[in-house]
Design a protein around this motif. Structure first.
Motif, short mmCIF file in Angstrom:
data_model
loop_
_atom_site.label_atom_id
_atom_site.label_comp_id
_atom_site.label_asym_id
_atom_site.label_seq_id
_atom_site.Cartn_x
_atom_site.Cartn_y
_atom_site.Cartn_z
N ASN A 125 0.83 -1.20 0.00
CA ASN A 125 0.00 0.00 0.00
C ASN A 125 0.87 1.26 0.00
OD1 ASN A 125 -2.53 1.28 0.00
ND2 ASN A 125 -2.47 1.57 2.21
N THR A 126 2.11 1.10 -0.47
CA THR A 126 3.06 2.21 -0.43
C THR A 126 3.85 2.29 -1.74
OG1 THR A 126 3.33 1.88 1.96
CG2 THR A 126 4.95 3.27 0.86
N LEU A 127 3.86 3.44 -2.36
CA LEU A 127 4.69 3.68 -3.55
C LEU A 127 6.02 4.26 -3.10
CD1 LEU A 127 5.24 4.06 -6.60
CD2 LEU A 127 4.10 6.28 -6.43
N VAL A 128 7.12 3.65 -3.54
CA VAL A 128 8.46 4.14 -3.23
C VAL A 128 9.11 4.59 -4.54
CG1 VAL A 128 10.73 3.58 -2.31
CG2 VAL A 128 8.68 2.59 -1.26
N VAL A 129 9.67 5.79 -4.54
CA VAL A 129 10.36 6.33 -5.71
C VAL A 129 11.81 6.61 -5.33
CG1 VAL A 129 10.43 8.14 -7.46
CG2 VAL A 129 8.23 7.41 -6.50
N PHE A 130 12.75 6.09 -6.10
CA PHE A 130 14.18 6.34 -5.86
C PHE A 130 14.74 7.09 -7.05
CE2 PHE A 130 18.67 5.34 -6.34
CZ PHE A 130 19.16 5.54 -5.06
N THR A 131 15.33 8.27 -6.79
CA THR A 131 15.94 9.04 -7.88
C THR A 131 16.96 9.99 -7.28
OG1 THR A 131 15.46 10.38 -9.85
CG2 THR A 131 14.18 10.87 -7.87
N SER A 132 17.48 10.90 -8.09
CA SER A 132 18.49 11.85 -7.64
C SER A 132 18.24 13.20 -8.29
CB SER A 132 19.89 11.33 -7.99
OG SER A 132 20.89 12.22 -7.51
#
Length: 368
Positions: A133-140
């Protein structure tokens, strides 16, 4: 680490800025660290940095995990914006990762620790049963700083690095993780920007965006969910107020070229007529590159291939320039008087520095 909770409001732990020194609290105040709106200490004094060692990233990991646990306990929606600064100069890591990376540099150690922190966050979401139930976004925010060569990061096949409009400076990883919602192992050629995160998150939260302003981002969810393969859009590569390049689909068009006449942002990567030392206006004769087949921006298209690229990109640029309303810069001017000499909370820890008695407003110097 910054958190927003639907029930009890915002939280903030961290520093609002970074600087390159001198770290002496005299010529300019050392970076403050805040909890919400009160300073709890400063870099180099309360939060020590010694030979590339600091526990700040461990603090940010703990704060992020505590915030997630608190929200999970009360079953409230939340947004965690977790942005450790250890990979930025001056790079640092805790004792746990000091001199542990294969690279053997402070930067390599800091990357290992941030990787560890991301793993801790993902693991906690799973342990609490809220990962689906959680969206995780990894970026810089930008590419690696090639200016410091082996002491910094590596942008692989991409051209140049941070502070350029080549893809080594502008292109970063974009990883979206949501078990059960986003199929694992996919790779998309969809063009995206960090400004899309805001629009996408608002849509997923069911929040309508105010209609009285212009948004630079788009909703990426149709692509992430597999509903559509691609959304047509342009990405702009600005340097200051000048549009240096634009990309639509696989074509990138350079209207201005410049690396720098004094700084080596492209060590070992010179491309004739592109990584020019001085600013060159190519608006009347733009350089066109096929970024899917040439991500290193080494080969210029000619003939019908160049014409195809220009015909695709130029209408987007023309419309963009015709409808663009320039904003009023908020950070064009500097004044030492308003730096963090005596921010709120300094009196509680007896760390208020004397504020300069006179204001001296001048245009900020940033020769990069």
């Amino acid at each position: 680490s910054s958190g927003i909770n639907a029930e009890y409001g915002d939280e903030f732990v961290g520093s609002p800025d970074c600087h390159f020194g001198p770290f002496d609290d005299v010529n300019q105040p050392n970076i403050p660290v805040f909890r919400d709106d009160k300073m709890i200490g400063r870099y180099y004094t309360n939060f020590t940095f010694h030979n590339g060692i600091s526990n700040l990233t461990q603090l940010y990991i703990k704060e992020g995990l505590d915030f997630i646990e608190k929200n999970a306990k009360y079953e409230t929606p939340f947004l965690l914006y977790w942005t450790p600064d250890a990979n930025h100069q001056p790079s640092y890591s805790s004792e746990m990762f000091h001199k542990k990376s294969i690279r053997g540099t402070r930067y390599g150690d800091s990357v290992m620790e941030v990787d560890y922190g991301v793993g801790q966050i993902l693991g906690r979401l799973k342990d609490l049963g809220i990962d689906k139930n959680t969206l995780v976004v990894f970026t810089s925010d930008n590419g690696a700083e090639t200016l410091i060569k082996q002491k910094g990061g590596n942008n692989g096949p991409l051209l140049c690095g941070k502070q350029t409009t080549f893809d080594g400076g502008m292109r970063e990883p974009g990883i979206f993780w949501w078990p059960g919602k986003i199929a694992p192992g996919q790779v998309t050629n969809q063009l995206g920007t960090t400004m899309d995160i805001f629009v996408t998150a608002a849509r997923l939260a069911g929040l309508p965006l105010p209609s009285d302003r212009q948004y630079d981002g788009i909703d990426l969810w149709p692509v992430l969910s597999g509903e559509v393969k691609n959304i047509d859009r342009a990405v702009w590569y600005y340097r200051g107020n000048e549009l240096f390049a634009a990309r639509v689909g696989k074509y990138k068009v350079h209207y201005w070229t410049w690396s720098h006449e004094h700084y080596e942002f492209c060590p070992g990567q010179r491309v004739s007529n592109l990584t020019t030392f001085h600013q060159v206006n190519r608006t009347l004769d733009p350089i066109v590159i096929d970024m899917e087949n040439d991500p290193g921006e080494k080969y210029f298209l000619n003939g019908s291939h160049r014409k195809t690229g220009l015909q695709l990109v130029q209408p987007w640029v023309d419309e963009h320039k015709a409808t663009l309303v320039p904003g009023e810069p908020s950070l064009n001017y500097c004044d030492k008087m308003v730096m963090n000499w005596a921010p709120p909370g300094c009196e509680e820890i007896n760390y208020c520095l004397p504020v300069p008695s006179t204001s001296s407003i001048q245009k900020c110097g940033w020769d990069h």
